[in-house]
Write a protein that holds these residues in place. Structure first.
Motif, PDB file in Angstrom:
ATOM      1  N   LEU A 256       3.775   9.927   9.428  1.00 57.79           N
ATOM      2  CA  LEU A 256       4.794   9.609   8.426  1.00 57.79           C
ATOM      3  C   LEU A 256       4.680   8.156   7.979  1.00 57.79           C
ATOM      4  CD1 LEU A 256       7.970  11.497   9.700  1.00 57.79           C
ATOM      5  CD2 LEU A 256       6.406  12.112   7.858  1.00 57.79           C
ATOM      6  N   ARG A 257       4.329   7.272   8.896  1.00 54.11           N
ATOM      7  CA  ARG A 257       4.126   5.856   8.534  1.00 54.11           C
ATOM      8  C   ARG A 257       2.931   5.728   7.583  1.00 54.11           C
ATOM      9  NH1 ARG A 257       5.025   0.475  10.314  1.00 54.11           N
ATOM     10  NH2 ARG A 257       3.160  -0.712  10.832  1.00 54.11           N
ATOM     11  N   HIS A 258       1.849   6.444   7.880  1.00 56.83           N
ATOM     12  CA  HIS A 258       0.690   6.437   7.001  1.00 56.83           C
ATOM     13  C   HIS A 258       1.052   6.994   5.623  1.00 56.83           C
ATOM     14  CE1 HIS A 258      -1.550   5.214  10.377  1.00 56.83           C
ATOM     15  NE2 HIS A 258      -1.874   6.392  10.861  1.00 56.83           N
ATOM     16  N   SER A 259       1.824   8.076   5.618  1.00 53.85           N
ATOM     17  CA  SER A 259       2.207   8.704   4.352  1.00 53.85           C
ATOM     18  C   SER A 259       3.073   7.765   3.530  1.00 53.85           C
ATOM     19  CB  SER A 259       2.952  10.018   4.622  1.00 53.85           C
ATOM     20  OG  SER A 259       2.169  10.889   5.416  1.00 53.85           O
ATOM     21  N   TYR A 260       3.984   7.077   4.191  1.00 51.70           N
ATOM     22  CA  TYR A 260       4.850   6.082   3.541  1.00 51.70           C
ATOM     23  C   TYR A 260       4.007   5.033   2.821  1.00 51.70           C
ATOM     24  CZ  TYR A 260       7.894   1.863   3.655  1.00 51.70           C
ATOM     25  OH  TYR A 260       8.606   0.722   3.370  1.00 51.70           O
ATOM     26  N   ALA A 261       3.028   4.468   3.518  1.00 46.07           N
ATOM     27  CA  ALA A 261       2.196   3.415   2.933  1.00 46.07           C
ATOM     28  C   ALA A 261       1.336   3.959   1.798  1.00 46.07           C
ATOM     29  CB  ALA A 261       1.307   2.798   4.014  1.00 46.07           C
ATOM     30  N   THR A 262       0.735   5.123   2.020  1.00 41.78           N
ATOM     31  CA  THR A 262      -0.147   5.698   1.012  1.00 41.78           C
ATOM     32  C   THR A 262       0.613   6.049  -0.256  1.00 41.78           C
ATOM     33  OG1 THR A 262      -1.569   6.609   2.739  1.00 41.78           O
ATOM     34  CG2 THR A 262      -1.772   7.566   0.546  1.00 41.78           C
ATOM     35  N   HIS A 263       1.795   6.622  -0.102  1.00 43.10           N
ATOM     36  CA  HIS A 263       2.571   7.010  -1.277  1.00 43.10           C
ATOM     37  C   HIS A 263       3.080   5.789  -2.038  1.00 43.10           C
ATOM     38  CE1 HIS A 263       3.411  11.116   0.841  1.00 43.10           C
ATOM     39  NE2 HIS A 263       2.154  10.960   0.469  1.00 43.10           N
ATOM     40  N   LEU A 264       3.400   4.714  -1.326  1.00 41.18           N
ATOM     41  CA  LEU A 264       3.798   3.482  -2.010  1.00 41.18           C
ATOM     42  C   LEU A 264       2.654   2.943  -2.868  1.00 41.18           C
ATOM     43  CD1 LEU A 264       5.813   1.520   0.727  1.00 41.18           C
ATOM     44  CD2 LEU A 264       6.688   2.321  -1.471  1.00 41.18           C
ATOM     45  N   LEU A 265       1.454   2.900  -2.287  1.00 40.06           N
ATOM     46  CA  LEU A 265       0.306   2.381  -3.024  1.00 40.06           C
ATOM     47  C   LEU A 265      -0.065   3.306  -4.179  1.00 40.06           C
ATOM     48  CD1 LEU A 265      -1.792   1.125   0.012  1.00 40.06           C
ATOM     49  CD2 LEU A 265      -0.788  -0.310  -1.775  1.00 40.06           C
ATOM     50  N   ASP A 266       0.034   4.613  -3.952  1.00 41.13           N
ATOM     51  CA  ASP A 266      -0.224   5.562  -5.040  1.00 41.13           C
ATOM     52  C   ASP A 266       0.754   5.341  -6.188  1.00 41.13           C
ATOM     53  OD1 ASP A 266      -2.406   6.854  -3.987  1.00 41.13           O
ATOM     54  OD2 ASP A 266      -1.252   8.475  -3.070  1.00 41.13           O
ATOM     55  N   GLY A 267       1.975   4.903  -5.852  1.00 35.43           N
ATOM     56  CA  GLY A 267       2.997   4.676  -6.875  1.00 35.43           C
ATOM     57  C   GLY A 267       2.897   3.327  -7.548  1.00 35.43           C
ATOM     58  N   GLN A 287      -5.019  -2.998   4.188  1.00 32.62           N
ATOM     59  CA  GLN A 287      -5.979  -2.620   3.162  1.00 32.62           C
ATOM     60  C   GLN A 287      -6.716  -1.316   3.462  1.00 32.62           C
ATOM     61  OE1 GLN A 287      -8.152  -6.305   2.880  1.00 32.62           O
ATOM     62  NE2 GLN A 287      -7.141  -6.865   0.959  1.00 32.62           N
ATOM     63  N   VAL A 288      -6.668  -0.846   4.705  1.00 33.97           N
ATOM     64  CA  VAL A 288      -7.288   0.444   4.999  1.00 33.97           C
ATOM     65  C   VAL A 288      -6.633   1.543   4.174  1.00 33.97           C
ATOM     66  CG1 VAL A 288      -5.759   0.999   6.947  1.00 33.97           C
ATOM     67  CG2 VAL A 288      -8.025   2.001   6.840  1.00 33.97           C
ATOM     68  N   TYR A 289      -5.346   1.370   3.824  1.00 36.02           N
ATOM     69  CA  TYR A 289      -4.669   2.384   3.018  1.00 36.02           C
ATOM     70  C   TYR A 289      -5.195   2.418   1.595  1.00 36.02           C
ATOM     71  CZ  TYR A 289      -1.417   2.570   6.897  1.00 36.02           C
ATOM     72  OH  TYR A 289      -0.889   2.710   8.143  1.00 36.02           O
ATOM     73  N   THR A 290      -5.736   1.300   1.125  1.00 34.63           N
ATOM     74  CA  THR A 290      -6.282   1.301  -0.233  1.00 34.63           C
ATOM     75  C   THR A 290      -7.502   2.197  -0.314  1.00 34.63           C
ATOM     76  OG1 THR A 290      -7.702  -0.637   0.143  1.00 34.63           O
ATOM     77  CG2 THR A 290      -5.441  -1.043  -0.589  1.00 34.63           C
ATOM     78  N   LEU A 291      -8.203   2.397   0.815  1.00 38.89           N
ATOM     79  CA  LEU A 291      -9.345   3.312   0.828  1.00 38.89           C
ATOM     80  C   LEU A 291      -8.880   4.733   0.554  1.00 38.89           C
ATOM     81  CD1 LEU A 291     -11.251   1.960   3.958  1.00 38.89           C
ATOM     82  CD2 LEU A 291     -11.643   1.402   1.557  1.00 38.89           C
ATOM     83  N   VAL A 292      -7.700   5.072   1.087  1.00 35.16           N
ATOM     84  CA  VAL A 292      -7.147   6.404   0.858  1.00 35.16           C
ATOM     85  C   VAL A 292      -6.826   6.590  -0.612  1.00 35.16           C
ATOM     86  CG1 VAL A 292      -5.301   7.996   1.471  1.00 35.16           C
ATOM     87  CG2 VAL A 292      -6.193   6.423   3.183  1.00 35.16           C
ATOM     88  N   THR A 293      -6.190   5.588  -1.209  1.00 27.80           N
ATOM     89  CA  THR A 293      -5.788   5.734  -2.599  1.00 27.80           C
ATOM     90  C   THR A 293      -6.997   5.735  -3.528  1.00 27.80           C
ATOM     91  OG1 THR A 293      -5.427   3.352  -2.807  1.00 27.80           O
ATOM     92  CG2 THR A 293      -3.547   4.684  -2.174  1.00 27.80           C
ATOM     93  N   VAL A 294      -8.047   5.006  -3.180  1.00 27.64           N
ATOM     94  CA  VAL A 294      -9.267   5.043  -3.988  1.00 27.64           C
ATOM     95  C   VAL A 294      -9.863   6.443  -3.966  1.00 27.64           C
ATOM     96  CG1 VAL A 294     -11.660   4.260  -4.110  1.00 27.64           C
ATOM     97  CG2 VAL A 294      -9.834   2.597  -3.826  1.00 27.64           C
ATOM     98  N   ASP A 295      -9.843   7.084  -2.783  1.00 28.40           N
ATOM     99  CA  ASP A 295     -10.333   8.466  -2.711  1.00 28.40           C
ATOM    100  C   ASP A 295      -9.510   9.379  -3.616  1.00 28.40           C
ATOM    101  OD1 ASP A 295     -12.347   7.879  -1.004  1.00 28.40           O
ATOM    102  OD2 ASP A 295     -11.317   8.540   0.821  1.00 28.40           O
ATOM    103  N   ARG A 296      -8.210   9.150  -3.626  1.00 29.86           N
ATOM    104  CA  ARG A 296      -7.330   9.948  -4.482  1.00 29.86           C
ATOM    105  C   ARG A 296      -7.651   9.697  -5.954  1.00 29.86           C
ATOM    106  NH1 ARG A 296      -5.130  14.282  -6.247  1.00 29.86           N
ATOM    107  NH2 ARG A 296      -3.171  14.001  -7.360  1.00 29.86           N
ATOM    108  N   LEU A 297      -7.899   8.440  -6.312  1.00 27.79           N
ATOM    109  CA  LEU A 297      -8.251   8.114  -7.688  1.00 27.79           C
ATOM    110  C   LEU A 297      -9.552   8.804  -8.093  1.00 27.79           C
ATOM    111  CD1 LEU A 297      -7.382   4.307  -7.793  1.00 27.79           C
ATOM    112  CD2 LEU A 297      -6.128   6.174  -8.891  1.00 27.79           C
ATOM    113  N   ARG A 298     -10.495   8.853  -7.152  1.00 24.95           N
ATOM    114  CA  ARG A 298     -11.757   9.525  -7.454  1.00 24.95           C
ATOM    115  C   ARG A 298     -11.529  11.012  -7.748  1.00 24.95           C
ATOM    116  NH1 ARG A 298     -14.036   6.597  -2.872  1.00 24.95           N
ATOM    117  NH2 ARG A 298     -15.220   4.804  -3.630  1.00 24.95           N
ATOM    118  N   GLU A 299     -10.645  11.633  -6.949  1.00 18.28           N
ATOM    119  CA  GLU A 299     -10.349  13.044  -7.166  1.00 18.28           C
ATOM    120  C   GLU A 299      -9.762  13.264  -8.555  1.00 18.28           C
ATOM    121  OE1 GLU A 299      -7.792  14.425  -4.112  1.00 18.28           O
ATOM    122  OE2 GLU A 299      -9.157  13.936  -2.472  1.00 18.28           O
ATOM    123  N   VAL A 300      -8.797  12.425  -8.915  1.00 16.64           N
ATOM    124  CA  VAL A 300      -8.150  12.555 -10.222  1.00 16.64           C
ATOM    125  C   VAL A 300      -9.170  12.341 -11.332  1.00 16.64           C
ATOM    126  CG1 VAL A 300      -6.423  11.560 -11.763  1.00 16.64           C
ATOM    127  CG2 VAL A 300      -5.892  11.890  -9.342  1.00 16.64           C
TER     128      VAL A 300
END
Length: 310
Positions: A256-267, A287-300
């Motif tokens: 849930l902590r990871h999801s919180y950070a990832t969703h904030l950065l996605d937003g 900054q490790v969470y930015t790697l997650v959001t970059v992957d999401r951006l690639r998908e989009v």
């Protein structure tokens, strides 16, 4: 004393067995890694430890990663273990005066890739938070889950929170983090509503069963909720929501902590703001969470851009 590689390896393994007391499986791994090292050096005509150069060690590392006719390529973690065994051997040889220099001093083991944090998507979080019912314990469970996701709190920070740490009128809470550091964080409206319902409709009944604990989250006996109990609450909710609850991919409080950070950065949140909210001492950790959001951006991008695919 002879400095033959085979002899030094045997002496080193004896040292690890007697002096260090390493487990049998660990010793077997060291023996296998060092045996492969000895074979690689022998193929170069090197049988004396004193003749090993940094180049020999670096080439051995490259061979571990690339593989050869007799050995498959090793994953980063396995190659790093092999290099660590070789470094330990040479350090031991210098310490025992079996060699004058350590050729591994400037050779670093490969760095394993950073493991990306697991994060739930918004639909999964919504399903998880919708599991608890309106019973006294159900209201507590929903408040706890909403608090974890709504503040990004560590599990220790959630169960360690006391009533005076909450200011629902201001939609804020004080979290007591690692090293005695505290931070103020906002609480979203859903979490405020869930916590408010718990405090007015559930917690008074739980307090009556105990000794008047000041902890926000109480167990059925009125005492402070433990970390293990909080984990159990989350695991059961995950099971009921159809999410993995156990194993390496299971939902945990940190999920849930990871999801919180990832969703904030996605937003669109700034990484330094997220750093403050999470209580990270360094932005590098965040900054490790930015790697997650970059992957999401690639998908989009891959699905939405007309020139993304051939």
């Amino acid at each position: 004393m002879s400095r033959s590689i085979e002899r030094v390896i045997r002496t080193y393994l004896d040292h690890l067995t007697v002096e260090r007391g390493l487990a049998a499986n660990t010793l077997a791994s060291y023996r296998r890694d060092l045996g492969r090292y000895a074979q690689a050096l022998a193929a170069r005509g090197i049988t004396d430890l004193a003749r090993v150069t940094p180049r020999d060690v670096a080439d051995h590392l490259a061979a571990l990663r690339e593989g050869d006719a007799d050995h498959p390529a090793l994953a980063t973690a396995s190659a790093a273990r092999g290099v660590s065994a070789v470094r330990g051997l040479h350090r031991f040889a210098v310490r025992e005066r079996l060699a004058e220099t350590d050729p591994t001093r400037d050779v670093r083991p490969p760095t394993p890739p950073r493991r990306l944090p697991k994060a739930l998507d918004v639909t999964q979080v919504t399903a998880l938070l919708g599991v608890p019912d309106d019973s006294a314990l159900g209201l507590r469970d929903r408040a706890l889950l909403e608090f974890l996701y709504g503040t990004g709190a560590r599990i220790s920070e959630a169960v360690g929170a006391v009533i005076d740490d909450l200011d629902l009128d201001a939609s804020a809470a004080i979290l007591h983090g690692k090293g005695g550091k505290t931070r103020a964080v906002p609480i979203g409206s859903y979490a405020v509503a869930a916590i408010g319902a718990y405090l007015t409709r559930s917690r008074p009944h739980l307090v009556a069963a105990g000794r008047g604990s000041h902890a926000v989250f109480l167990n059925a006996r009125g005492g402070p909720l433990s970390r293990q109990s909080a984990w159990t609450i989350l695991r059961r909710a995950a099971e009921r929501a159809g999410l993995p609850a156990d194993g390496p991919h299971g939902v945990s409080p940190h999920t849930l902590r990871h999801s919180y950070a990832t969703h904030l950065l996605d937003g669109g949140a700034d990484v330094r703001v997220v750093q403050e909210l999470l209580g990270h001492a360094s932005v590098t950790t965040t900054q490790v969470y930015t790697l997650v959001t970059v992957d999401r951006l690639r998908e989009v991008y891959a699905t939405a851009h007309p020139r993304a695919r051939g």
